[in-house]
Design an enzyme around this catalytic site. Structure first.
Site, short mmCIF file in Angstrom:
data_model
loop_
_atom_site.label_atom_id
_atom_site.label_comp_id
_atom_site.label_asym_id
_atom_site.label_seq_id
_atom_site.Cartn_x
_atom_site.Cartn_y
_atom_site.Cartn_z
CE LYS A 130 -41.81 -22.64 22.31
NZ LYS A 130 -41.63 -23.42 21.14
CB CYS A 176 -32.66 -19.42 11.04
SG CYS A 176 -32.00 -20.60 12.83
CB CYS A 187 -39.08 -21.92 13.92
SG CYS A 187 -37.80 -21.83 14.81
NE ARG A 203 -38.56 -19.45 25.14
CZ ARG A 203 -37.85 -19.51 24.07
NH1 ARG A 203 -38.22 -19.56 23.04
NH2 ARG A 203 -36.66 -21.43 23.92
NE ARG A 253 -38.55 -15.14 19.06
CZ ARG A 253 -38.21 -16.38 18.91
NH1 ARG A 253 -37.94 -17.17 19.90
NH2 ARG A 253 -37.31 -17.05 17.86
CE LYS A 304 -37.80 -25.13 22.36
NZ LYS A 304 -38.23 -24.67 20.95
CB CYS A 363 -33.41 -26.82 11.02
SG CYS A 363 -35.14 -26.33 11.67
CB CYS A 381 -38.86 -21.16 10.34
SG CYS A 381 -37.50 -22.49 9.03
#
Lengths: 599, 566
Positions: free
Chosen positions: B208, B433, B476, B142, B73, B206, B472, B427
């Site tokens: 954001k 994944c 995402c 991110r 990414r 993470k 899940c 996603c």
């Protein structure tokens, strides 16, 4: 005295008999008997040291803990159990199911199975191998094994804790006994899991105090007979156990891993030996041939002093896919064909003509109207057995034998053709079929007797097969010598035969060096000999340390190229002339340190 | 070490500033994998390992390791690339990846199915077009996302510059990146710091940052740890309202985990915004929960301590307090498709890209089309947080050229698909994944076509509804901001969440747990019928559900775990 052994691997009747006997014995007689029994067992099992009963009583209990885990929760609980069991004086082995050898199950005393359930009732990925083994036809009897299952799950799913239930049921069916009943936990598993751990350990430790640890299940296994009635002339009809394509999707190869049962045959083999297989011809090819000849398949023909139908003779007893020069010569005499006779005068032309042709081509191209079925059969040679380097060690697989077979298929002269044995194994073998087999021993391809010596194995393609048996053998023997494999094939992603096994042996430290060459993964072709040359210094050092070198596989290109690379290495690193280097390699051959199985 | 740190923290600490044994792992040619530890570290480098799950079982039987590959990414602040960069990135897809580019929900590109042997080459080619992959994953800041509203060109340009400045300022610094991927000499020395801001343990989790320019909320700004809402006065950007502690992910069955929208903290003038972001990240660095990873996101720090505590800390760290937040209005979080002319006369074209997948198929030569556009385009490309693409800054003279290409390749400017598709996101999920429990991207079209039938039957074929599917609960595709959202539980089974608004300012809640498609459709059908019959003018589906009392507007963490209907 009346002995009560809750964990004894004896039937009630045997226990009763033992009790009856013991009641009549004096103390000194019991002493003598205990000595006698350990001697008896030692004799049964060769020189392996055997624990006496009294020793075992002092030994700790051996508990193997296996976990199948998707997210790590189950793994954590398993670690908890291991920790607590150790504290309680239990000898513990804690293993990811994927790292466990299912065959070891029959050697276990106590077993804890902890598993989660994945998706709609399937086992987690790392439990798949063990799960399939237990549910497959290779699952051994597990009488004497004592176990308990803890399953983790999520009751919002329909198949709540299914994998745990399945393991429990299977273990029971195979004769194992549950020490304490299975416990199924929901997402809030902590309390229940702890309770299960406590109960399990409590039960184990109290049984440890109450009795001697029971001997492992293998101690009550029967031994295979030492002699066999089966040989090349009398092949053993061996049941097929597994027929697994090894080549990944998109591969231009079709290589199969085939497992065959030798159970009850008394056949024994050593790593390096080959398995002889009597294949069957393709029924379609046989029918076409009979048709081309205008014969009746059901007509009787004479075959080695017995009578057979023509169709059976061609299916099982005569070679029809390989055209030999003597056959063509005889055929030419009978056919009186000018064209064929002219051809026969030019040796090179015959060789060229024979290439890719079979008996059907001969029959179609040069018809022989005079011949009858019996006469035709007499012209053909016997269907010879095909030899495959054995890919397993009996130390690891007991009464099984594994081979690695590249299916041979090609188009020649406008017809699809295939190797007799390889296509038979690939296409035409029923799941419950038997394969006529015998062992073809090969004294010239053997591991060094000294387990401390290093070995270098060079086996691209299916040439890697015997090295799988070498590794299994060295692993079982606990050999400490370093092991180095050079493997090569076309593509890393699809053609790395037995990749997961090499990786796991590398991880365990058995396979100390692993070098690979994939010829078509880059613009320039890279083969094993290139990798060998890259490692010149190390290879020379290994030779100084007494390494044995083994080469298996293609005789036309690979073996000479590798030979050439070795001569260069010896010459450069050893400061030798080419002649001296060649002589050095010859001496290695004489010393059985350079062994080749090439075909 | 006396006290043992949690695994993830220890790993960072021991990694020698994100080096680990990544380089050695790349050189190990007998496996397509890298070690588990290194896989956690490569995330900081913008990449992690996946395997083809459809083939997992087959390959296990074949005694082949799983078909490992890597997702890579990029860091592209605000999602803006030049045509030259586009062409470079497009070429990489063939050289090193599976021939596709994927636009992500954070305005960047993702490559899939990159084999280990091609990873270094990919990173070098990305570097050659002037981009990198630093912090595209991992416990750092991110990719910074921004609104792509092209009307107010000068404001957008300024906001984009700010997003780039924040992204660069909070980018990690270690020499590991250049050493591992670009072949530079190792500069690591024990004791010598390579991360003046992050330190050896980076952030707890993470982090954001998103920016919205009202009234557009296409960046779903409140789903970010730091939500910046541009405040424009007299056509001038003056600064940003700052909200903190947003985030999507949760874990089924663990009620201590939940999605959360950012809480408004105040206003910061534009010249201080980069430093303010550093300050906020520093508060999370110092006070985030490093002991429990599932509780380490900034949203839990804010939830545990409260907004007043945060404002105190902010004042203390920043040396100055925020001023009260200014009024603003957000009206939608979807994209506006088709041609739009900016205030400076330049044109912008928003294209619908299904699931962000830039690929050539028999039906649609999308990748080829965009490559041809890139060859003649003089403006730039802007990726949206809804995985669509804007061809931006087209001069009036150039417009017919682009129009002709769009026509030639039959690209969708928002007119070729039923309305529901335009605001739907999924996603990646299976087979790529590792976390996916159910299908998502592969299932979305099937689900939508069934829902579209219902919409059409009730006479609302043009109605927009935000629909999101994930494989899940990790969030995402920002599922908890979908008016209708499915999150995967098992193959063919989902949790149904309902009741978010249309502008990304109210979460949905769990309505039905672990149900199949039939149950979902049977549940939605009467609601949609009632919606068609009783809706007020311009009322959106999520708001309607609340007005008629099918569910309430209040949101608590428990509501994400306990279904309204059992």
């Amino acid at each position: 005295m009346n002995i009560r052994l809750p964990n004894a691997p004896l039937t009630d009747e045997q226990l009763q008999q033992l009790n009856n006997l013991l009641q009549t014995l004096e103390g000194w007689q019991v002493d003598w008997l205990s000595g006698y029994l350990s001697g008896y067992r030692a004799a049964q099992y060769g020189n392996q040291p055997i624990d006496t009963v009294s020793n075992q009583a002092e030994q700790s209990i051996k508990l193997t803990i296996l976990y199948g885990s998707q997210t790590g929760n189950t793994e954590a609980v398993a670690a908890q159990l291991a920790e607590k069991a150790k504290v309680s004086g239990i000898e513990v082995k804690l293993l990811d199911m994927a790292e466990y050898k299912p065959r070891d199950l029959k050697n276990e005393q106590f077993l804890a199975v902890l598993t989660s359930t994945h998706g709609e009732g399937e086992p987690p990925d790392n439990a798949m191998d063990l799960y399939e083994f237990l549910n497959g036809r290779k699952a051994p009897g597990l009488k004497g094994l004592q176990y308990s299952v803890l399953s983790l799950g999520d009751s919002s799913y329909e198949f709540f804790c299914q994998t745990g239930k399945d393991f429990d049921e299977r273990l029971q069916k195979l004769g194992a006994t549950a020490v304490i009943p299975r416990v199924d936990c929901d997402v809030d598993y902590d309390a229940l899991a702890e309770k299960w751990i406590a109960e399990f350990i409590e039960t184990l430790t109290s049984s440890m105090q109450a009795s001697a640890a029971p001997p492992s299940a293998s101690a009550i296994m029967s031994q295979a007979p030492d002699t066999t009635q089966y040989d090349r002339k009398h092949p053993f009809p061996a049941p097929l156990l597994e027929n697994q394509l090894l080549s990944g999707r998109g591969s231009s190869k079709e290589v199969r891993h085939i497992e065959i049962s030798l159970e009850g045959s008394g056949l024994h083999y050593q790593p390096g030996d080959a398995l002889g297989i009597y294949p069957q011809n393709d029924p379609i090819l046989v029918a076409t041939l009979i048709d081309a000849l205008g014969f009746d398949g059901e007509s009787q023909v004479e075959l080695d002093e017995q009578s057979e139908t023509l169709i059976n003779a061609l299916m099982h007893h005569r070679e029809i896919t390989v055209l030999t020069r003597p056959l063509v010569e005889k055929w030419a005499e009978l056919a009186q064909s000018d064209e064929l006779n002219t051809l026969m005068e030019n040796k090179a032309a015959v060789t060229e003509w024979l290439r890719g042709r079979d008996v059907l081509d001969l029959v179609q191209q040069y018809p022989l109207p005079e011949i009858d079925a019996n006469g035709f059969i007499k012209l053909l040679r016997k269907l010879p057995p095909r030899l495959y380097s054995i890919a397993s060690s009996q130390a690891a697989v007991d009464e099984e034998v594994h081979i690695t077979v590249a299916t041979v298929r090609y188009n020649a002269h406008n017809r699809e053709r295939g190797g007799v044995a390889s296509t038979w194994l690939a296409d035409r073998l029923a799941e419950d079929a038997t394969i006529p087999v015998y062992i073809d021993t090969n004294k010239n391809f053997k591991l060094p007797a000294d387990d401390d010596l290093p070995i270098i194995m060079i086996g691209p393609g299916t040439g890697v097969a015997p090295f799988r048996s070498f590794m299994q053998e060295r692993e079982e023997r606990g050999a400490r010598g370093p092991n180095w494999l050079f493997f090569g094939d076309q593509h890393f992603l699809t053609d790395f035969l037995y990749q997961t096994e090499w990786l796991s042996w590398r991880k365990s430290g058995l396979l100390t060096h692993l070098d690979v060459a994939f010829s078509r993964d880059q613009a320039e072709k890279i083969y094993v000999q290139h990798r060998i040359r890259e490692k010149s210094i190390e290879i020379w050092n290994w030779l100084q340390d007494g390494a044995h070198i083994y080469v298996c596989g293609d005789a036309d290109n690979m073996a000479p190229d590798v030979n050439e690379a070795l001569i260069d290495i010896i010459s450069q690193q050893g400061n030798k002339s080419r002649d001296d280097a060649t002589e050095f390699l010859r001496q290695l051959t004489r010393d059985k340190r350079y062994q080749r199985d090439v075909y | 070490m006396n006290t043992k740190l949690p695994e993830a923290e220890q790993l960072k600490l021991d990694s020698r500033y994100l080096r680990g044994t990544i380089a050695e792992g790349l050189d190990d040619v007998v496996t397509g994998a890298i070690s588990e530890d290194d896989n956690k570290l490569t995330k900081f480098h913008g990449s992690y390992m996946q395997d083809h799950r459809d083939l997992r079982d087959e390959r296990r039987r074949q005694k082949l390791e799983p078909l490992y590959s890597f997702m890579v990414r990029l860091r592209i602040a605000g999602g803006v690339v030049t045509p030259q960069q586009w062409l470079g990135l497009d070429a990489i897809a063939d050289d090193c990846s599976n021939g596709t580019l994927r636009i992500t929900t954070r305005q960047t590109f993702q490559y899939h199915e990159v084999l280990k042997k091609d990873l270094r080459s990919l990173m070098q080619q990305v570097n050659a077009v002037g981009l990198d992959t630093k912090g595209a994953c991992g416990d750092v800041n991110r990719n910074v996302v921004t609104n792509v509203n092209p009307h107010q060109s000068s404001v957008h340009a300024e906001v984009h510059q700010i997003s780039q400045a924040i992204s660069d300022h909070l980018c990690w610094q270690s020499g590991a990146y250049a050493e591992i991927w670009l072949g530079e000499q190792c500069v690591y020395q024990p004791g010598k710091s390579e991360e003046p801001f992050y330190g050896e343990r980076y952030l707890p989790r993470k982090f954001k940052i998103g920016i919205a320019i009202p009234p557009e909320n296409d960046s779903d700004v409140l789903a970010n740890d730091i939500a910046l809402i541009a405040i424009i006065e007299n056509d001038e950007l003056v600064g940003f309202n700052v909200a903190v502690g947003g985030g999507m992910g949760m874990t089924y069955g663990e009620t201590a985990t939940f999605p959360r929208l950012a809480t408004m903290a105040g206003f910061v003038p534009k010249d201080q915004i980069v430093k303010a972001c550093e300050t906020i990240a520093a508060i999370q660095r110092d006070f985030g929960d490093r002991s429990i990873r599932a509780h380490a996101r900034f949203k839990y720090t804010i939830d545990d301590h409260g907004i007043d505590w945060f404002n105190e800390k902010f004042t203390e760290y920043h040396g100055e307090a925020m001023t009260p937040a200014k009024p603003f209005e957000l009206v939608r979080n979807g994209d506006r498709f088709g041609w739009i002319q900016g205030e400076d006369g330049q044109w912008h074209l928003t294209l619908y890209i299904y699931s962000g997948r830039v690929a050539d198929t028999e039906a649609l030569q999308l990748r080829t089309a965009l490559r041809e556009i890139a060859k003649v385009h003089t403006g730039e490309f802007r990726m949206t947080c809804n995985q669509n693409l804007i061809i931006a800054n087209i001069s009036p003279e150039q417009k017919p050229v682009i129009e002709q290409l769009v026509e030639h390749y039959q690209l969708d400017i928002g007119e070729r698909h039923p309305a529901l598709r335009l605001n739907a996101m999924a996603c990646v999920a299976l087979p790529t994944c590792a976390l996916a429990m159910a299908e998502s991207e592969r299932y979305l079209p099937t689900f939508l076509s069934k829902l579209e039938q219902i919409m059409s039957d009730v006479g609302l074929p043009e109605e927009l509804i935000n629909i999101r599917i994930t494989g899940c609960p990790n969030g995402c595709a920002r599922p908890y901001l979908g008016e209708i959202a499915l999150t995967g539980k098992a193959i063919g089974r989902y949790n149904l969440n309902l009741g978010a608004d249309f502008s990304g300012q109210r979460l949905n809640r769990l309505y039905l747990e672990n149900v199949d498609e039939t149950t979902i459709l049977n549940t939605l059908k009467p609601m949609i019928e009632q919606f068609a019959a009783e809706r007020e003018q311009d009322e959106h589906f999520g708001d309607f559900l609340i007005r008629v009392g099918i569910l309430g507007a209040e949101r608590t963490p428990e509501m994400m775990h306990k279904p309204l209907v059992d």
